[in-house]
Design an enzyme around this catalytic site. Structure first.
Site, PDB file in Angstrom:
ATOM      1  CG  ASN A   6      -1.810   1.205   1.291  1.00  0.00           C
ATOM      2  OD1 ASN A   6      -1.847   2.004   0.345  1.00  0.00           O
ATOM      3  ND2 ASN A   6      -2.543   1.349   2.381  1.00  0.00           N
ATOM      4  CD1 TRP A   7       3.878   1.124  -2.683  1.00  0.00           C
ATOM      5  CD2 TRP A   7       3.699   2.023  -4.722  1.00  0.00           C
ATOM      6  NE1 TRP A   7       4.659   0.381  -3.527  1.00  0.00           N
ATOM      7  CE2 TRP A   7       4.564   0.919  -4.794  1.00  0.00           C
ATOM      8  CE3 TRP A   7       3.421   2.741  -5.883  1.00  0.00           C
ATOM      9  CZ2 TRP A   7       5.173   0.515  -5.991  1.00  0.00           C
ATOM     10  CZ3 TRP A   7       4.024   2.335  -7.075  1.00  0.00           C
ATOM     11  CH2 TRP A   7       4.890   1.240  -7.121  1.00  0.00           C
ATOM     12  CE  LYS A   8      -0.413   3.199   4.564  1.00  0.00           C
ATOM     13  NZ  LYS A   8      -0.365   3.263   6.002  1.00  0.00           N
ATOM     14  CG  HIS A  90      -5.961   1.788   4.981  1.00  0.00           C
ATOM     15  ND1 HIS A  90      -5.572   2.706   5.925  1.00  0.00           N
ATOM     16  CD2 HIS A  90      -4.921   0.929   4.841  1.00  0.00           C
ATOM     17  CE1 HIS A  90      -4.341   2.419   6.323  1.00  0.00           C
ATOM     18  NE2 HIS A  90      -3.915   1.343   5.675  1.00  0.00           N
ATOM     19  CD  GLU A  92      -3.207   5.366   6.577  1.00  0.00           C
ATOM     20  OE1 GLU A  92      -3.165   5.382   5.336  1.00  0.00           O
ATOM     21  OE2 GLU A  92      -2.302   4.876   7.289  1.00  0.00           O
ATOM     22  CD  GLU A 160      -3.510  -2.573   7.086  1.00  0.00           C
ATOM     23  OE1 GLU A 160      -2.351  -2.719   6.697  1.00  0.00           O
ATOM     24  OE2 GLU A 160      -4.208  -1.588   6.779  1.00  0.00           O
ATOM     25  N   GLY A 166       2.344   2.187  10.747  1.00  0.00           N
ATOM     26  CA  GLY A 166       3.328   3.256  10.648  1.00  0.00           C
ATOM     27  C   GLY A 166       4.016   3.603  11.959  1.00  0.00           C
ATOM     28  CB  SER A 206       4.930  -2.046  12.071  1.00  0.00           C
ATOM     29  OG  SER A 206       4.537  -0.709  12.358  1.00  0.00           O
ATOM     30  N   GLY A 227       2.895  -1.231   4.274  1.00  0.00           N
ATOM     31  CA  GLY A 227       2.931   0.193   3.969  1.00  0.00           C
ATOM     32  C   GLY A 227       4.363   0.663   3.763  1.00  0.00           C
ATOM     33  N   GLY A 228       4.961   1.219   4.814  1.00  0.00           N
ATOM     34  CA  GLY A 228       6.287   1.842   4.721  1.00  0.00           C
ATOM     35  C   GLY A 228       7.337   0.979   4.029  1.00  0.00           C
TER      36      GLY A 228
HETATM   37  P1  13P Z   1       2.910   0.260   7.672  1.00  0.00           P
HETATM   38  O1  13P Z   1       3.431  -1.022   7.094  1.00  0.00           O
HETATM   39  O2  13P Z   1       3.696   1.462   7.280  1.00  0.00           O
HETATM   40  O3  13P Z   1       2.722   0.140   9.161  1.00  0.00           O
HETATM   41  O4  13P Z   1       1.452   0.502   7.060  1.00  0.00           O
HETATM   42  C1  13P Z   1       0.538  -0.532   7.093  1.00  0.00           C
HETATM   43  C2  13P Z   1      -0.623  -0.157   6.271  1.00  0.00           C
HETATM   44  O5  13P Z   1      -1.352   0.764   6.584  1.00  0.00           O
HETATM   45  C3  13P Z   1      -0.872  -0.929   5.051  1.00  0.00           C
HETATM   46  O6  13P Z   1      -2.147  -0.696   4.555  1.00  0.00           O
END
Ligand code: 13P
Length: 250
Positions: A6-8, A90, A92, A160, A166, A206, A227-228
């Site tokens: 997930n590159w957001k 998600h 977010e 999640e 994050g 994470s 994500g990251g």
């Molecule tokens: P991180 O891997 O940066 O914690 O993000 C997870 C995420 O939100 C994937 O959708």
């Protein structure tokens, strides 16, 4: 095993193109890889990857097929730009855009109607976990976010925990295993058909090159939503390798 990135709203167009090219050059068969990329990049990256095994996904879609929804994107638009899947619910989007589970179910219906697979995210906040409500929150999200008539082979779930996203804080292996058991046992009630047990349930929050192998070794974890670490081709490749190693063991 599925490893999804997930590159957001993160990579520049140049970085995104380079990341996609590097990831495509590595063979991670039989791990299924998905990139949830910013919508403006779908068409050019889809063209860049051509016949790649990597699946591309949108990070959201609207619940209506079309209409006066300035700034929104329809499921059909995602599909026409090269997406075969969409990420919905998600945390977010639930938190920053006030998306309720009922809205997520409407989006899922629209996505399926336009030929997209759907990855629905669930997860509790730290306050909910401390209050002993984590399991009930996730069960409620699952029951209300997955449409009753969802075709089993179109659905994936990601657990999640909001507090793990994050932050570098990963849920304990026991807590991940327990929540994945709960989700798996709840799935048949929220789906049509007897094959609900086969719905993949990914863990996100994470995930990185160091912790992926232990998480993927849990019996009821079918991959990760990253994500990251997905913005670093080497780290993401290493996570895919952990998934491949796990598949060769089981
Ligand atoms: P991180 O891997 O940066 O914690 O993000 C997870 C995420 O939100 C994937 O959708």
């Amino acid at each position: 095993m599925i490893v999804a990135a997930n590159w957001k709203m993160n990579p520049s167009f140049d970085t995104a193109g380079r990341l996609a090219t590097v990831l495509d050059a590595c063979s991670f068969n039989p791990v299924r890889r998905i990139l949830f990329i910013p919508h403006p990049y779908l068409m050019p990256i889809s063209e860049r990857l051509g016949q790649s095994e990597i699946q591309l996904g949108g990070q959201d879609c609207h619940q209506d097929a079309a209409g006066a929804h300035t700034g929104d994107v329809s499921a059909a638009m995602l599909r026409d730009c090269g997406a075969s899947i969409v990420l919905l619910g998600h945390s977010e989007r639930r938190a920053n855009h006030g998306e309720a589970s009922s809205l997520i179910a409407a989006k899922a219906r629209q996505a399926v109607a336009h030929g997209l697979d759907v990855l629905i995210c669930l997860g509790e906040t730290l306050g909910e976990r401390h209050a002993g409500q984590a399991e009930q929150v996730v069960i409620d999200q699952l029951r209300m976010s997955v449409p009753d008539d969802m075709p089993q082979d179109k659905l994936m779930i990601a657990y999640e925990p909001v507090w793990a996203i994050g932050t570098g804080k990963v849920a304990s292996l026991d807590d991940i295993a327990a929540m994945h058991d709960t989700i798996t046992s709840e799935l048949p009630k929220s789906q049509v058909g007897a094959a609900a047990a086969r719905t993949p349930v990914l863990y996100g929050g994470s995930v990185n090159a160091e912790n992926a192998a232990a998480i993927f070794a849990l019996g009821n974890v079918h991959g990760g939503l990253v994500g990251g670490a997905s913005l670093d081709a080497e780290a993401f490749g290493s996570i895919c390798d952990s998934a491949r190693a796990q598949m060769s063991k089981s």
